[in-house]
Design an enzyme around this catalytic site. Structure first.
Site, short mmCIF file in Angstrom:
data_model
loop_
_atom_site.label_atom_id
_atom_site.label_comp_id
_atom_site.label_asym_id
_atom_site.label_seq_id
_atom_site.Cartn_x
_atom_site.Cartn_y
_atom_site.Cartn_z
N GLY A 46 0.82 -1.21 0.00
CA GLY A 46 0.00 0.00 0.00
C GLY A 46 0.86 1.26 0.00
O GLY A 46 1.72 1.42 0.85
N VAL A 71 -0.59 -3.26 10.70
CA VAL A 71 0.62 -2.59 10.21
C VAL A 71 0.36 -1.09 10.00
O VAL A 71 1.18 -0.26 10.37
CB VAL A 71 1.12 -3.26 8.92
CG1 VAL A 71 2.27 -2.46 8.30
CG2 VAL A 71 1.57 -4.69 9.21
N LEU A 73 -0.31 0.61 7.00
CA LEU A 73 0.19 1.21 5.76
C LEU A 73 1.58 1.83 5.88
O LEU A 73 1.84 2.90 5.32
CB LEU A 73 -0.81 2.25 5.21
CG LEU A 73 -2.18 1.72 4.78
CD1 LEU A 73 -3.10 2.88 4.44
CD2 LEU A 73 -2.05 0.78 3.60
N ASN A 99 -0.84 -0.73 -5.04
CA ASN A 99 -2.00 -0.52 -4.18
C ASN A 99 -1.90 0.92 -3.66
O ASN A 99 -0.90 1.30 -3.06
CB ASN A 99 -1.95 -1.54 -3.04
CG ASN A 99 -3.09 -1.39 -2.06
OD1 ASN A 99 -3.07 -0.47 -1.23
ND2 ASN A 99 -4.06 -2.27 -2.12
N CYS A 130 -8.61 -0.41 3.97
CA CYS A 130 -7.63 -0.75 5.01
C CYS A 130 -8.25 -0.49 6.38
O CYS A 130 -8.64 0.64 6.69
CB CYS A 130 -6.35 0.06 4.87
SG CYS A 130 -5.19 -0.31 6.21
N LYS A 165 -10.33 -2.14 -4.34
CA LYS A 165 -10.33 -3.20 -3.33
C LYS A 165 -11.38 -2.92 -2.27
O LYS A 165 -11.33 -1.89 -1.59
CB LYS A 165 -8.94 -3.31 -2.69
CG LYS A 165 -8.78 -4.53 -1.77
CD LYS A 165 -7.33 -4.70 -1.35
CE LYS A 165 -7.09 -6.01 -0.64
NZ LYS A 165 -5.67 -6.20 -0.29
#
Lengths: 303, 256
Positions: A46, A71, A73, A99, A130, A165
């Site tokens: 990402g 995480v 990003l 991404n 996300c 996504k």
């Protein structure tokens, strides 16, 4: 000879196997283990407009048949990607997708504009799902209005294949998929991780610094499969399926449910050469069951 | 450095005490060069509730016999399954992973291990010995019964012990040992592995006394190859992956 080539709404894939963003680094982390050129494509980490340090440690908790991550990003920002990372990976003979994520619509747009200039990046995957960032990310993917807003804005500046996504953390993923289709998405990928949490019973503390995180791995596969099936029936753009794929049979299941290609994610952490093993497993399946063209499997669920 | 996925045959799996097992593994493939503090990611087959590999530090290497040795502490379901593996069975390893301890300039070096943190120190000493360096070990345990492989460690250097109950060596933890509290004994460099509170206290001591100090960290990780970004450690240069940019860090760079 089995045909594995897929025309994914203009994106030419030599086979249906891609890798999921955030599980495959920039590809090169895996070059000791596999020939990246054999993949249908890989989707790099990402990428945001500005550098992000991500969330504090601990960011990972193993759960039954899955794992949670938070995480957040972590990445060096789109400029570093374009200047330092892209030149290192651009000559692989496969589709490299980036991404793209952001906190505000303008960030998505600026990042997509910069990626649009990279000759050997044929597509982006717009990450509106996300679960691990406070602003943006999943917030865009959980209502039709905000999903439409960001896809519409990016569509204006991004001229190549635009994959979006989707988040599974919604009441009706089909309506979100239809919204992004309406705004000009070329394809959708689903699902991103499911929001979950884990607690240490002994210490009474959450196992993640952010308390909640994204669940991935085989634990989520049946739900992901159901969502792919629902979305594939409802939209006219192709679907890239992901969520807990561990082997060739899982890929076949996603394709039967309506996915035209798939992404391998968490499985890369356990078997860094799993993508190639799965690819060989798909060829074996096709020979065994007399499938001459992999496209014949897409949406071929016998129900 | 190239990483490999190899199957290893279990030569033996010996129980050392209630919590620890020693696994000796053989591969038919040529072993790549392995450096001190590097680790392997072991696949745990047949575990009902775990599916990630387990990072385990390399305890010993024998290039003539193509073997590596792992010291396993039973910490959960994954390591419990590892402890029950039998000779003749196979384990799938990704290795060698991580950076390594850097070479010292003299043999005035101290290798400190606390509990399971003693594991990488044996191979570190063996490795340094090739360069004519004989280290001093300071190893900390709970009690006399929990001391691991004392004869083996004694082959590679002078060994000093602490136990929490005072049943062997000096009483207390490694920080209390007279070696670290005697102004007349000076070390050029300290290498350490063990529980985080021990490493933090040691870091403070090393920085205040201006002794170079490298620690090997054991953050939770998923992939071991720098892809998942789960095992990060905060440093003066931001988040670093313990699996690829560690496990060894100079304490002066750590923010913890």
């Amino acid at each position: 000879m089995v045909n594995l080539n897929i025309d994914f709404n203009g994106l030419k894939l030599k086979n249906p196997i891609l890798t999921a963003s955030g599980t495959f680094g920039y590809g090169t982390e895996f070059s000791d283990f596999i020939d990246l050129n054999r993949l249908g494509g890989f989707i790099v980490k990402g990428t945001t407009l500005h550098h992000r340090e991500g969330n504090p440690y601990p960011r990972m908790a193993e759960t039954a048949s899955g794992m949670l991550n938070a995480v957040g990003l972590q990445n060096k920002g789109v400029e570093v990607f374009c200047k330092s990372i892209y030149p290192e990976i651009k000559d692989y003979n496969t589709n490299i997708l980036v991404n793209v994520s952001g906190s505000v619509v303008e960030d998505y747009v600026s990042t997509a504009e910069m990626i649009n200039e990279l000759e050997n990046i044929p597509a982006i995957e717009l990450n509106i799902s996300c679960p691990n960032v406070k602003e943006g990310g999943m917030a865009f993917g959980t209502s039709c209005a905000s999903a439409e807003e960001v896809v519409k804005a990016v569509r204006k500046v991004y001229k190549k294949h635009l994959m979006v996504k989707l988040s599974p953390n919604v009441t009706d993923i089909v309506s979100i998929a239809k919204s992004v289709e309406l705004q000009g998405a070329d394809s959708v990928s689903l699902v991103n991780t499911f929001l979950g949490m884990a607690i240490d019973a002994k210490t009474r503390k959450p196992k993640l610094s952010t308390v909640t995180g994204g669940l991935s791995g085989p634990a989520i596969k049946p739900i992901a499969l159901r969502m792919v099936w629902q979305v594939a029936k409802a939209v006219n753009i192709p679907v890239c399926g992901l969520g807990g794929i561990m082997n060739a049979d899982d890929v076949i299941e996603f394709m039967l449910a309506g996915a035209s290609c798939v992404q391998i994610g968490t499985a890369n952490f356990i078997e860094p050469d799993i993508t190639i093993k799965i690819l060989e497993g798909i060829e074996h399946y096709c020979r065994k069951f007399g499938v001459k063209d992999i496209n014949d499997l897409i949406g071929a669920l016998d129900s | 450095m190239k990483k490999y996925i190899h199957y290893f045959e279990v030569i033996y799996n010996t129980q050392l005490n209630t919590d620890y097992y020693l696994l000796k593994l053989f591969t038919e493939e040529d072993l790549p060069a392995i450096f001190p503090a590097q680790f392997v990611e072991v696949r745990i087959d047949g575990a009902p509730n775990t599916f990630l590999r387990r990072p385990i530090s390399i305890h010993d290497v024998n290039y003539e016999k193509n073997t590596i040795t792992l010291l396993i502490r039973i910490a959960g379901e994954g390591t419990a399954i590892l402890s029950s593996i039998k000779s003749g069975e196979y384990l799938n390893l990704i290795y060698p992973l991580g950076n390594s301890f850097t070479m010292p300039d003299s043999d005035r070096i101290l290798l400190i291990g606390g509990g399971c943190g003693v594991a990488p120190m044996l191979y570190a000493a063996k490795y340094f010995m090739q360069f004519g360096i004989t280290p001093t070990f300071l190893l900390g345990y709970r009690n006399k019964e929990s001391i691991l492989r004392p004869e083996k460690f004694a082959k590679y250097g002078n060994v000093f012990y602490t136990t929490e109950d005072g049943s062997f060596g000096e009483k207390g933890n490694v920080l209390n040992h007279s070696l670290l509290n005697n102004e007349e004994i000076s070390f050029e460099k300290i290498y350490a592995c063990g529980p985080e509170p021990m490493l933090k206290a040691l870091s403070d001591l090393a920085i205040s006394r201006k002794i170079e100090c490298e620690v090997s960290l054991e953050n939770l990780m998923a992939c071991g190859i720098g892809a998942c970004l789960c095992c990060v450690q905060n440093t003066d240069q931001g988040h670093k992956c313990v699996c690829t940019e560690g496990p060894v860090f100079n304490v002066k760079n750590l923010i913890w």
